[in-house]
Design an enzyme around this catalytic site. Sequence first.
Site, PDB file in Angstrom:
ATOM      1  N   ASN A  46     -51.751  23.076   1.127  1.00 20.04           N
ATOM      2  CA  ASN A  46     -52.455  23.988   0.077  1.00 20.04           C
ATOM      3  C   ASN A  46     -51.452  24.940  -0.173  1.00 20.04           C
ATOM      4  O   ASN A  46     -50.874  25.758   0.834  1.00 20.04           O
ATOM      5  CB  ASN A  46     -53.923  24.392   0.700  1.00 20.04           C
ATOM      6  CG  ASN A  46     -54.509  25.329  -0.538  1.00 20.04           C
ATOM      7  OD1 ASN A  46     -53.639  25.865  -1.471  1.00 20.04           O
ATOM      8  ND2 ASN A  46     -55.880  25.298  -0.610  1.00 20.04           N
ATOM      9  N   GLY A 108     -66.424  27.033  -7.041  1.00 17.69           N
ATOM     10  CA  GLY A 108     -65.243  27.530  -6.402  1.00 17.69           C
ATOM     11  C   GLY A 108     -64.032  26.534  -6.314  1.00 17.69           C
ATOM     12  O   GLY A 108     -62.986  26.877  -5.821  1.00 17.69           O
ATOM     13  N   ALA A 109     -63.914  25.547  -7.152  1.00 15.52           N
ATOM     14  CA  ALA A 109     -62.860  24.455  -7.171  1.00 15.52           C
ATOM     15  C   ALA A 109     -61.752  25.236  -8.020  1.00 15.52           C
ATOM     16  O   ALA A 109     -61.862  25.819  -9.035  1.00 15.52           O
ATOM     17  CB  ALA A 109     -63.381  23.192  -7.919  1.00 15.52           C
ATOM     18  N   GLY A 110     -60.667  25.187  -7.250  1.00  9.38           N
ATOM     19  CA  GLY A 110     -59.297  25.641  -8.006  1.00  9.38           C
ATOM     20  C   GLY A 110     -58.900  24.686  -8.703  1.00  9.38           C
ATOM     21  O   GLY A 110     -58.203  24.808  -9.828  1.00  9.38           O
ATOM     22  N   VAL A 111     -58.947  23.388  -8.448  1.00 10.61           N
ATOM     23  CA  VAL A 111     -58.319  22.223  -9.303  1.00 10.61           C
ATOM     24  C   VAL A 111     -59.845  21.349  -9.461  1.00 10.61           C
ATOM     25  O   VAL A 111     -60.244  20.473  -8.679  1.00 10.61           O
ATOM     26  CB  VAL A 111     -57.623  21.461  -8.434  1.00 10.61           C
ATOM     27  CG1 VAL A 111     -56.927  20.328  -9.337  1.00 10.61           C
ATOM     28  CG2 VAL A 111     -56.346  22.364  -8.111  1.00 10.61           C
ATOM     29  N   HIS A 116     -61.068  16.764  -4.116  1.00  6.71           N
ATOM     30  CA  HIS A 116     -60.284  16.940  -2.854  1.00  6.71           C
ATOM     31  C   HIS A 116     -61.050  17.653  -1.725  1.00  6.71           C
ATOM     32  O   HIS A 116     -61.917  18.435  -2.284  1.00  6.71           O
ATOM     33  CB  HIS A 116     -58.763  17.871  -3.252  1.00  6.71           C
ATOM     34  CG  HIS A 116     -58.945  18.855  -3.896  1.00  6.71           C
ATOM     35  ND1 HIS A 116     -59.476  19.387  -5.051  1.00  6.71           N
ATOM     36  CD2 HIS A 116     -59.061  20.371  -3.132  1.00  6.71           C
ATOM     37  CE1 HIS A 116     -59.572  20.596  -5.306  1.00  6.71           C
ATOM     38  NE2 HIS A 116     -59.341  21.353  -4.115  1.00  6.71           N
ATOM     39  N   HIS A 118     -60.868  20.020   1.592  1.00 10.95           N
ATOM     40  CA  HIS A 118     -60.162  20.889   2.110  1.00 10.95           C
ATOM     41  C   HIS A 118     -60.262  20.703   3.672  1.00 10.95           C
ATOM     42  O   HIS A 118     -61.462  20.604   4.162  1.00 10.95           O
ATOM     43  CB  HIS A 118     -60.636  22.130   1.886  1.00 10.95           C
ATOM     44  CG  HIS A 118     -60.362  22.800   0.464  1.00 10.95           C
ATOM     45  ND1 HIS A 118     -59.147  23.416   0.215  1.00 10.95           N
ATOM     46  CD2 HIS A 118     -60.786  22.589  -0.453  1.00 10.95           C
ATOM     47  CE1 HIS A 118     -59.172  23.488  -0.832  1.00 10.95           C
ATOM     48  NE2 HIS A 118     -60.106  23.129  -1.645  1.00 10.95           N
TER      49      HIS A 118
END
Length: 161
Positions: A46, A108-111, A116, A118
């Site tokens: 990350n 809260g997904a950044g992408v 994916h 974590h």
Amino acid sequence: MDRLWAPWRVEYLVQEKPAGCIFCGTGNERERLILKTMPLTLVMLNRYPYVNGHLMVAPRRHTADIASLTSEEVLELWSAVALCQQVLIQSAGPDGFNIGLNLGKAAGAGVEEHLHIHVVPRWNGDNNFMSVLADLRVVPEALQACYDRLEPLFAAAAQVS
């Protein structure tokens, strides 16, 4: 006011954000922080970790829909998560792990366009006063140094499989 100096972070504060999906891109694996590529899955560091060794495991096929994964993709995805846990135990001896998905922006997904998982190693006391009082994380190891430490372990594990 207290200051925490981290001049090495300016590199990714000022760099141009790449277009497209971080999981689907091409180019130098070290620069992209890709630690392992499997037929259906990839493992990468990350770029904005919670702690050192924060990994992400994603299907190579671009999808945000967990229900669209084939049984082969699911099996390889979770096998890669288990491999990540094994490598992190070997390299850093964490006391525990947070392993999970954030599906969708509200979660809260950044992408959000590419699912994916974590894999976050945790140590007793890793939430110290900096995190609690200052809403600040201190990540002591540079990304490329972490990559250089983990990549040989992933390569060795690939030969064992």
